[in-house]
Design a protein around this motif. Sequence first.
Motif, PDB file in Angstrom:
ATOM      1  N   TYR A 185     -13.338  -3.996  -7.235  1.00  0.00           N
ATOM      2  CA  TYR A 185     -12.643  -5.117  -7.876  1.00  0.00           C
ATOM      3  C   TYR A 185     -12.030  -6.067  -6.844  1.00  0.00           C
ATOM      4  N   THR A 186     -11.801  -7.311  -7.272  1.00  0.00           N
ATOM      5  CA  THR A 186     -10.931  -8.183  -6.495  1.00  0.00           C
ATOM      6  C   THR A 186      -9.513  -7.691  -6.754  1.00  0.00           C
ATOM      7  N   VAL A 187      -8.767  -7.400  -5.696  1.00  0.00           N
ATOM      8  CA  VAL A 187      -7.412  -6.883  -5.875  1.00  0.00           C
ATOM      9  C   VAL A 187      -6.424  -7.885  -5.300  1.00  0.00           C
ATOM     10  N   LEU A 188      -5.429  -8.262  -6.102  1.00  0.00           N
ATOM     11  CA  LEU A 188      -4.396  -9.194  -5.654  1.00  0.00           C
ATOM     12  C   LEU A 188      -3.040  -8.499  -5.676  1.00  0.00           C
ATOM     13  N   LEU A 189      -2.149  -8.952  -4.800  1.00  0.00           N
ATOM     14  CA  LEU A 189      -0.833  -8.320  -4.683  1.00  0.00           C
ATOM     15  C   LEU A 189       0.254  -9.227  -5.252  1.00  0.00           C
ATOM     16  N   ASP A 190       1.101  -8.646  -6.109  1.00  0.00           N
ATOM     17  CA  ASP A 190       2.210  -9.391  -6.698  1.00  0.00           C
ATOM     18  C   ASP A 190       3.510  -8.606  -6.481  1.00  0.00           C
ATOM     19  N   PRO A 191       3.918  -8.458  -5.188  1.00  0.00           N
ATOM     20  CA  PRO A 191       5.058  -7.590  -4.901  1.00  0.00           C
ATOM     21  C   PRO A 191       6.372  -8.094  -5.493  1.00  0.00           C
ATOM     22  N   ASN A 192       6.489  -9.385  -5.743  1.00  0.00           N
ATOM     23  CA  ASN A 192       7.732  -9.902  -6.336  1.00  0.00           C
ATOM     24  C   ASN A 192       7.637  -9.970  -7.864  1.00  0.00           C
ATOM     25  N   ARG A 219       2.230  -1.451   0.370  1.00  0.00           N
ATOM     26  CA  ARG A 219       1.384  -1.126   1.517  1.00  0.00           C
ATOM     27  C   ARG A 219       0.416   0.011   1.225  1.00  0.00           C
ATOM     28  N   ARG A 220       0.670   0.726   0.128  1.00  0.00           N
ATOM     29  CA  ARG A 220      -0.238   1.797  -0.269  1.00  0.00           C
ATOM     30  C   ARG A 220      -1.468   1.260  -0.974  1.00  0.00           C
ATOM     31  N   VAL A 221      -1.393   0.013  -1.433  1.00  0.00           N
ATOM     32  CA  VAL A 221      -2.446  -0.514  -2.296  1.00  0.00           C
ATOM     33  C   VAL A 221      -3.791  -0.542  -1.587  1.00  0.00           C
ATOM     34  N   LYS A 222      -3.821  -1.095  -0.377  1.00  0.00           N
ATOM     35  CA  LYS A 222      -5.102  -1.242   0.332  1.00  0.00           C
ATOM     36  C   LYS A 222      -5.762   0.113   0.602  1.00  0.00           C
ATOM     37  N   PRO A 223      -5.033   1.075   1.213  1.00  0.00           N
ATOM     38  CA  PRO A 223      -5.681   2.377   1.409  1.00  0.00           C
ATOM     39  C   PRO A 223      -6.114   3.020   0.091  1.00  0.00           C
ATOM     40  N   GLU A 237     -25.275  -6.018 -16.449  1.00  0.00           N
ATOM     41  CA  GLU A 237     -25.522  -6.178 -17.883  1.00  0.00           C
ATOM     42  C   GLU A 237     -24.906  -7.440 -18.464  1.00  0.00           C
ATOM     43  N   MET A 238     -23.610  -7.686 -18.171  1.00  0.00           N
ATOM     44  CA  MET A 238     -22.927  -8.771 -18.874  1.00  0.00           C
ATOM     45  C   MET A 238     -22.018  -9.601 -17.974  1.00  0.00           C
ATOM     46  N   ASN A 239     -22.324  -9.667 -16.674  1.00  0.00           N
ATOM     47  CA  ASN A 239     -21.482 -10.417 -15.739  1.00  0.00           C
ATOM     48  C   ASN A 239     -20.015 -10.016 -15.821  1.00  0.00           C
ATOM     49  N   PHE A 240     -19.781  -8.739 -16.058  1.00  0.00           N
ATOM     50  CA  PHE A 240     -18.419  -8.238 -16.179  1.00  0.00           C
ATOM     51  C   PHE A 240     -17.727  -8.367 -14.826  1.00  0.00           C
ATOM     52  N   GLU A 241     -16.493  -8.886 -14.866  1.00  0.00           N
ATOM     53  CA  GLU A 241     -15.746  -9.022 -13.613  1.00  0.00           C
ATOM     54  C   GLU A 241     -14.304  -8.649 -13.867  1.00  0.00           C
ATOM     55  N   LEU A 242     -13.726  -7.835 -12.979  1.00  0.00           N
ATOM     56  CA  LEU A 242     -12.340  -7.412 -13.165  1.00  0.00           C
ATOM     57  C   LEU A 242     -11.519  -7.767 -11.937  1.00  0.00           C
ATOM     58  N   VAL A 243     -10.363  -8.378 -12.188  1.00  0.00           N
ATOM     59  CA  VAL A 243      -9.411  -8.670 -11.122  1.00  0.00           C
ATOM     60  C   VAL A 243      -8.190  -7.789 -11.356  1.00  0.00           C
ATOM     61  N   ALA A 244      -7.877  -6.937 -10.377  1.00  0.00           N
ATOM     62  CA  ALA A 244      -6.766  -6.004 -10.527  1.00  0.00           C
ATOM     63  C   ALA A 244      -5.553  -6.550  -9.774  1.00  0.00           C
ATOM     64  N   ILE A 245      -4.504  -6.906 -10.512  1.00  0.00           N
ATOM     65  CA  ILE A 245      -3.294  -7.431  -9.873  1.00  0.00           C
ATOM     66  C   ILE A 245      -2.282  -6.293  -9.759  1.00  0.00           C
ATOM     67  N   SER A 246      -1.976  -5.925  -8.524  1.00  0.00           N
ATOM     68  CA  SER A 246      -1.047  -4.824  -8.301  1.00  0.00           C
ATOM     69  C   SER A 246       0.389  -5.330  -8.393  1.00  0.00           C
TER      70      SER A 246
END
Lengths: 549, 160
Positions: free
Chosen positions: B105-112, B92-96, B75-84
């Motif tokens: 979603y594109t998921v990125l990791l920000d452990p620090n 390590r739980r994020v991927k499963p 509908e509107m080229n909606f895009e979500l990037v989820a930063i954990s």
Amino acid sequence: MKKLIIAIAVITAIQTSIAQENKGTFSGGFESNSQWYLDDSGLVEENPNGFEAPQDQLRSNNYFTLRYSYDKFTAGVQYELFAPNPLLGYFQGFQGNGIGTYYLNFKHENLDITGGHFYDQFGSGLIYRSWEDRQLGIDNSIRGVRIKYDFTDYLNATAFSGNQRVGFEISEGTVTGVNTELDLSTALDIETGIQLGASYVNRYQEYTGPNDNFPAAVGAYSLRGDVSFDKFFIGAEWVYKEPDAYVESNTPSNTNLQDGRAILINTGYATKGLGINGTFRAIDNMTFYSEREAAGNSFLLNTINFIPGYTKQQDYAVTNIYVYNPQAAVIPVEGKAGEIGGQIDVYYTAKKESLLGGKYGTKFEMNYARWSGLDTTFDLSNNTYENSLISFGDKYFEEYSLAIKKRFSRRLSAIFTAVHTEYDGQVIEGKDFYLEGNAFVIDALYKFNNGKSMRFDIQHLGANADRGNWAASTLEYSFSPYLSVYATDLYNYEKTDIHYFSAGGSYTKGRTRVALNYGRQRGGLICVGGVCRFVPPNSGLSMNISTNF
Amino acid sequence: MKKILVIALLFSCTLGIAQTSLPEISLKDLSGKEIPLATLSEDKTIVVSLWATWCVPCIRELDTIAEVYEDLQEEMNFELVAISVDDARSTRRVKPAVMGKGWEYTVLLDPNNDVRRHLGNPNVPLTLILKNGKIVFRHSSFTPGAEDQLFEEFKQIAGE
């Protein structure tokens, strides 16, 4: 006060110059957590006369952070005010106010240098992690110098040295560390992901006692590797800590040295609709402090490494009463030298229109966790022990949990949770009980028009020991995405007959959130991210304000 | 009390020039690839959500949006990037969790927690709308129904 005026002057000056040149950016935040403690004769959890408010009835923890970046430089400062005293259950060393942390960072191409306070971790943190958590009252940042350099896009190294923050002071011991990470898959340009890492961390604290062989410096080594191929992944980390003094009641033994070991393995499988993750960890004498004397302190001060409880973080009042707190400390008289155990998580989504999925699909989350002591032989007269890192002693904790998330219509959805817990109160809390409990929770959500919604849950925990059975319920109503109110009651109906009721609301607008709560707080472990802090039972009115810019 | 007032004053005088972009760093995605944050919203509008596996409202928000994600993309080229912001304990739980939930979603990791600190240490969930690298909308917390408002905002901002 003078400092603040200077700070304002400096900020105003910087601001003016930025306004003129339009360069650099500010960011920051302000968080204030205050509570007005009130006498409560009905809260007879620990004291038969009920809860008696402390003399400073109104207490407040405040954090003001400011960060300014200009070109390759970033500078930051955190001013903290705990007035007149920190909230109950927080370290008293936070009393008063001052600059808690500050730093200056320079980043250019492959080089990243920080002077001042910094947060970082090596690997999973089992050898080193410095972090901040305001709910737990933890800030063990290191004040010193940290340098990180990227040699290539697949090889980097970090080195640091400094003293750890302890309240508004710093540790007597100096912590130094080096770390390197190699991404083999990038280096060799292969599909299989292979990452390797190695670290060394050293704690140096002067020793003036009689033993010539006593180590002023204690080092720890770690090696780790992660491999991922297709849908599988596995990682392992191994840590060895050189012999350090055994510490009993803040007094290091002059003759009694023992080394420490740890192994951590994480593996899993992930494909669309199914994710499985398993974690296994064994630790033997792996606590690591920036001051020997701090060993075993209840505020988690001076902790160099990070040993969280690998169990599921539960979401409800009744499932958060008996939470596992990791047992890393060596205490021969209590039969403790470490722990071994792990957990398995399974996430599964039943597709729409399938047998389990129904019209909207159904989500399942399962977790199993189990922790035991190491099978250890103690020599109590000498405070020494012998064991194997991979051995199973008494069971400390075991938990099965299942959550099913189901949508019934466009407006109505629900989460069903069941948890079976076995909990050794003697080991975890030092209280004389061993408990088995079963908890059930139904959490329903109904969405009205115009962003209004209502959430309702009922909870029950049937337990055969300690305070027996509990029931709880919550009703939450959101008027809009900005404003919501709630009322909740947790009731120990079997032994103490105490209602832990509370009610409140929160208002969120853009960058700012204000929350007000009135009611009782159950005493016990408050756990965030597998790390726990003890709070006394209390009663009163609390206000939380947070804003970011 | 005086000090709190001073803090409030300090705060108000910095409001005028607030942080309007993500930090210039790279985060790893679920396959271990480094993604520079600066490239995320180049010449387009995206939603960025800071979340964690242990945060119930975060999961509610992302589950809710996931149900209509495909439709919104069309509908509107909606895009979500989820930063954990999951730290060492739960990263390590994020991927499963993401795969098990079937999120696209594109998921990125920000452990620090570098991104979180850069934004002033907000509570999660924090939902941002970025247009051409600039933060133009910001909302923290999630209550059911808030997603509809987010879609409205997105539509308006993307259309401008």
